[in-house]
Design an enzyme around this catalytic site. Structure first.
Site, short mmCIF file in Angstrom:
data_model
loop_
_atom_site.label_atom_id
_atom_site.label_comp_id
_atom_site.label_asym_id
_atom_site.label_seq_id
_atom_site.Cartn_x
_atom_site.Cartn_y
_atom_site.Cartn_z
N TYR A 1 0.83 -1.21 0.00
CA TYR A 1 0.00 0.00 0.00
C TYR A 1 0.86 1.25 0.00
O TYR A 1 1.79 1.36 0.80
CB TYR A 1 -0.90 -0.02 1.23
CG TYR A 1 -2.12 0.85 1.18
CD1 TYR A 1 -2.68 1.26 -0.02
CD2 TYR A 1 -2.75 1.25 2.35
CE1 TYR A 1 -3.82 2.05 -0.06
CE2 TYR A 1 -3.90 2.03 2.34
CZ TYR A 1 -4.43 2.44 1.13
OH TYR A 1 -5.56 3.21 1.10
N SER B 1 1.14 -7.93 1.49
CA SER B 1 0.28 -6.91 2.08
C SER B 1 -0.75 -6.46 1.04
O SER B 1 -1.55 -7.28 0.58
CB SER B 1 1.13 -5.76 2.62
OG SER B 1 0.36 -4.94 3.47
N GLN B 2 -0.77 -5.17 0.63
CA GLN B 2 -1.66 -4.83 -0.47
C GLN B 2 -1.35 -5.71 -1.68
O GLN B 2 -2.26 -6.18 -2.38
CB GLN B 2 -1.49 -3.36 -0.88
CG GLN B 2 -2.35 -2.99 -2.09
CD GLN B 2 -2.08 -1.58 -2.59
OE1 GLN B 2 -2.91 -0.70 -2.40
NE2 GLN B 2 -0.94 -1.36 -3.23
N ASP C 1 0.75 -10.71 13.36
CA ASP C 1 0.51 -9.57 12.47
C ASP C 1 -0.59 -8.68 13.04
O ASP C 1 -1.75 -9.09 13.13
CB ASP C 1 0.12 -10.09 11.09
CG ASP C 1 0.16 -9.02 10.01
OD1 ASP C 1 0.04 -7.83 10.34
OD2 ASP C 1 0.32 -9.40 8.84
N HIS D 1 3.90 -8.35 10.48
CA HIS D 1 3.82 -7.80 9.12
C HIS D 1 5.23 -7.38 8.71
O HIS D 1 5.58 -6.20 8.71
CB HIS D 1 2.86 -6.62 9.12
CG HIS D 1 2.16 -6.40 7.82
ND1 HIS D 1 1.15 -7.20 7.37
CD2 HIS D 1 2.35 -5.46 6.86
CE1 HIS D 1 0.72 -6.74 6.20
NE2 HIS D 1 1.44 -5.70 5.87
#
Length: 320
Positions: free
Chosen positions: A92, A183-184, A273, A302
């Site tokens: 992101y 992630s994203q 996470d 994360h």
């Protein structure tokens, strides 16, 4: 061991709590029809960055709503037979990254296509045109209008469109096109393979954009999800529209797309996470009906998951 979420046994059966709109399938079929009606007008511009083993290009195509979308495209300079390809998605607010991190795959005979998400850290265009707030995030962009204008709808379609371009590229073996990201990028990997079922293997890592209501329930609407709290504080301070808002977010909730995936899946999850909580990730993973496995890192959050990059290479090579 410490825990920030459900025990692993519960995670393995958790089915998510964010609502799925009743017209979800029609919504995405309509979206795909719009994408297929776009003339992509593909342009390849040789990059100043070149190596003896890799040809590197800035690739541009037209996506939905007329946006010019950019990706980095690197391919083996000397390939004598159809070769595999990877579509890669970034985290992101980031970008397609540097050429150097593509070269390990090119050295193994892969082409690689790395998307710049529209309106984030790279060169893709965000054509805008939404009603309501655009403050602090792309999850909420378009949330006040028709759900056909949600920005992540368009980004998901960009991912599928780039995958189709990769599949049709000269020299690429259409039966060996894969997807990856964290992630994203993990969310976009899942969305891409759901909307472009010809993706044969995918390796998402701690995927974002899943089970928004669970994230809210855990009081984790901060960091990457902070815009959810900002939106409620500014535009629905008494949560009178809470059910409506989470229902609309259901259109861009990857857990509801996951059952469309046909390719083989290897997913990486860190059980500590607090950015994308494990339960939100398992909400998507548990809905995948294709061949799959999850690589679990009990002590990691994360962050980089040791060995997962090597496992991904071996997975795409067919050795793991």
């Amino acid at each position: 061991m410490p825990a920030i979420d459900m025990p692993l046994q519960e995670l393995q059966t958790y089915s998510g709590i964010n609502p799925r709109p009743g017209d979800f399938e029609a919504y995405w079929e309509r979206a795909l029809s719009e994408m297929r009606g776009v003339d992509p007008t593909i342009e390849l511009v040789p990059s100043p960055f070149q190596t003896p083993a890799a040809e590197c290009f800035d690739l541009y195509f037209t996506g939905v709503r007329g946006a010019r979308v950019h990706a980095k495209y690197a391919r083996p300079r000397h390939s004598e037979q159809p070769h595999p390809a990877i579509v890669q998605f970034h985290g992101y607010s980031g970008s397609a990254g540097e050429w150097a991190d593509k070269l390990s795959y090119v050295s193994l005979g892969f082409s690689i296509f790395s998307l710049d998400c529209r309106g984030q850290g790279g060169y893709s265009e965000d054509t805008g045109g939404v009603v309501g707030s655009t403050l602090n995030g792309h999850i909420i962009r378009g949330l006040d209008g028709d759900p056909d204008h949600l920005l992540f709808r368009h980004i998901f379609l960009d991912c599928a469109q780039l995958a189709g371009i990769a599949i049709d590229s000269p020299g690429v073996d259409a039966s060996r096109v894969y997807a990856m990201g964290g992630s994203q990028g993990g969310a976009l990997t899942i969305a891409c393979a759901a909307l472009e079922p010809r993706i044969k293997k995918l390796a998402p890592v701690f995927p974002f954009l899943s089970d928004y209501r669970r994230v809210w329930q855990m009081d984790l609407a901060k960091d990457a999800y902070a815009e959810l709290k900002t939106y409620f504080r500014n535009f629905d301070p008494q949560h009178e529209r809470e059910d409506e808002i989470f229902m609309k977010l259901g259109y861009i909730d990857i857990q509801h797309l996951a059952n469309r995936i046909q390719g083989e899946v290897m997913m990486g999850v860190g059980l500590m996470d607090t950015i994308c909580p494990p339960s939100s990730q398992f909400a998507a993973y548990n809905k995948i009906t294709a061949q799959k496995r999850v690589e679990i890192y009990p002590d990691f959050g994360h962050e980089g998951l040791p060995g997962f990059t090597d496992k991904t290479i071996q997975f795409f090579l067919g050795n793991y």
